[in-house]
Design an enzyme around this catalytic site. Structure first.
Site, mmCIF file in Angstrom:
data_model
loop_
_atom_site.group_PDB
_atom_site.id
_atom_site.type_symbol
_atom_site.label_atom_id
_atom_site.label_comp_id
_atom_site.label_asym_id
_atom_site.label_seq_id
_atom_site.Cartn_x
_atom_site.Cartn_y
_atom_site.Cartn_z
ATOM 1 N N ASN A 193 -5.308 12.567 0.127
ATOM 2 C CA ASN A 193 -4.422 11.731 0.953
ATOM 3 C C ASN A 193 -5.319 11.012 1.957
ATOM 4 O OD1 ASN A 193 -1.715 10.842 1.654
ATOM 5 N ND2 ASN A 193 -1.963 11.994 3.543
ATOM 6 N N LYS A 194 -4.696 10.202 2.784
ATOM 7 C CA LYS A 194 -5.427 9.371 3.746
ATOM 8 C C LYS A 194 -6.471 10.187 4.514
ATOM 9 C CE LYS A 194 -5.278 5.923 4.161
ATOM 10 N NZ LYS A 194 -6.284 5.116 3.418
ATOM 11 N N ASP A 252 -1.859 10.922 -2.399
ATOM 12 C CA ASP A 252 -2.260 9.857 -3.322
ATOM 13 C C ASP A 252 -2.551 10.390 -4.712
ATOM 14 O OD1 ASP A 252 -2.915 8.681 -0.517
ATOM 15 O OD2 ASP A 252 -2.727 7.018 -1.929
ATOM 16 N N GLN A 285 -2.437 2.943 9.944
ATOM 17 C CA GLN A 285 -1.107 2.923 9.305
ATOM 18 C C GLN A 285 -0.071 3.703 10.120
ATOM 19 O OE1 GLN A 285 -4.007 3.494 7.728
ATOM 20 N NE2 GLN A 285 -3.967 2.857 5.596
ATOM 21 N N ARG A 295 0.857 -1.182 0.000
ATOM 22 C CA ARG A 295 0.000 0.000 0.000
ATOM 23 C C ARG A 295 0.893 1.231 0.000
ATOM 24 N NH1 ARG A 295 2.040 1.937 3.879
ATOM 25 N NH2 ARG A 295 0.772 3.775 3.651
#
Ligand code: MRU
Length: 352
Positions: A253-254, A243, A202, A50
């Site tokens: 992004n996350k 991302d 994460q 990932r």
């Protein structure tokens, strides 16, 4: 950096690809052997591998593995089958553009190789290896470029990061964590704060693991603690990965990155996005058009074997959010550091 501690998320062996199984860290440091394209697609989907650049590298090797399985010697038939391989890999995760970028780059290399099918297969392998080697170099440059932007303070810095944008998420070294690594190497860092990054954790599982491997002092906080820490003056700057960055600098992004950017702005803390140029998608004018992955709600209602919620609850589990460009102090790339609006100069260069 101590080379013996170097973490490589994707490793090519003569015949197969080894992936660190990121779903098992930090408790188990194990590898999954991938021989077939279908297994690579599954590994990307299930997040064994990932992080935007790492899934780009993995997909590039997936293209080679898929090509290897195509039995024809006829070039046109081969390319038609290769398009199907590309489609399978594209359907794994929708948000990180590096996946699509790496697949396009390998496909283009295949079409441009005028030799035999065997020669095209060799080109695909070499292209995957180049993507991987370039990403490692790129991350090291991003890390060092980030140093130029970090606030000049009498004391050493404390940085805050979200999710994992480290060696695990790239070919090595990391983007946001690359900046952290470079700052640590240069003696400019006291410690890094890591958001745990609900729901998949994460930050708690991967970022802390990487920091511990390398002896970088790391403090874990829950996502909801960032505002409090900033109010206390504990954070000098926020550095996150990306991302997909739209042409105007809006950045996916996350999930949780957007709220972190709002909190940073409210406390006058600089907010940096660190990403390779391959994460910028000039075909998308702004963040509204970035596809946002929704994942299985089990990620939010269950921790280990424990179900957290009563029956009858509904769930919403977007894996990413979009931070508007106006909340981003600068974007750190291998080509230098830019205000979000300055990115467009590269689009113009690409067109001429
Ligand atoms: O869902 P994930 O774990 O793949 O999300 C990863 C992130 O959001 C990272 O911050 C991003 O990919 C940048 S990695 C250098």
């Amino acid at each position: 950096m101590n080379p013996s501690n170097q973490v490589y998320s994707v490793i090519w062996h003569n015949d197969s690809v080894s992936l660190i199984d990121q779903t098992r860290l930090p408790n188990e440091y194990t590898f999954v052997e991938i021989h077939r394209c279908e297994d690579m697609a599954q590994a990307i989907k299930t997040m064994i591998v990932r992080g935007a650049p790492a899934i780009g590298v993995a997909a590039a090797y997936g293209m080679y593995l898929g090509a290897r399985e195509i039995k024809t010697e006829n070039r046109d038939e081969f390319l038609r089958s290769l398009e199907k391989v590309a489609q399978m890999l594209r359907s794994t995760r929708p948000t990180a553009v590096n996946l699509f970028w790496a697949i396009s780059r390998t496909l283009k290399a295949a079409y441009e190789t005028l030799g035999t099918v065997e020669e095209i297969k060799q080109t695909l392998l070499e292209t995957a290896q180049s993507i991987q080697a370039e990403d490692l170099q790129t991350c090291q440059t991003i890390g060092d470029n980030g140093l130029k932007l970090l606030p000049k303070t009498p004391e050493k810095l404390t940085l805050l990061t979200h999710c994992n944008a480290g060696a695990l998420a790239t070919a090595g070294y990391g983007t946001a964590l690359g900046v952290v690594r470079s700052a640590w190497r240069e003696g400019r860092l006291t410690r890094v704060f890591a958001d745990e990054t609900r729901p998949r954790m994460q930050g708690a599982k991967l970022t802390t693991w990487e920091c511990v491997q390398e002896g970088i002092p790391v403090t874990l906080i829950t996502d909801s603690m960032a505002a409090h820490c900033m109010k206390q003056g504990m954070i000098h700057a926020v550095v996150v990965g990306a991302d997909r960055i739209a042409a105007n600098g809006d950045t996916a992004n996350k999930i949780g990155t957007y709220s972190l950017a709002l909190v940073a702005r409210a406390h006058n803390v600089p907010f940096f996005v660190a990403a390779p140029m391959s994460t910028i998608d000039f075909s998308i004018p702004d963040g509204g058009a970035i596809p946002i992955e929704e994942r299985d709600p089990v990620e939010i209602y269950q921790v280990g074997d424990t179900v957290l919620t009563p029956a009858g609850v509904e769930f919403y589990n977007p894996a990413f959010d979009v931070t508007p460009a106006n909340l981003i102090t600068a974007i750190i790339t291998e080509n230098g550091n830019f205000a979000p609006a300055e990115l467009r100069q590269f689009q113009v260069k690409q067109l001429v």
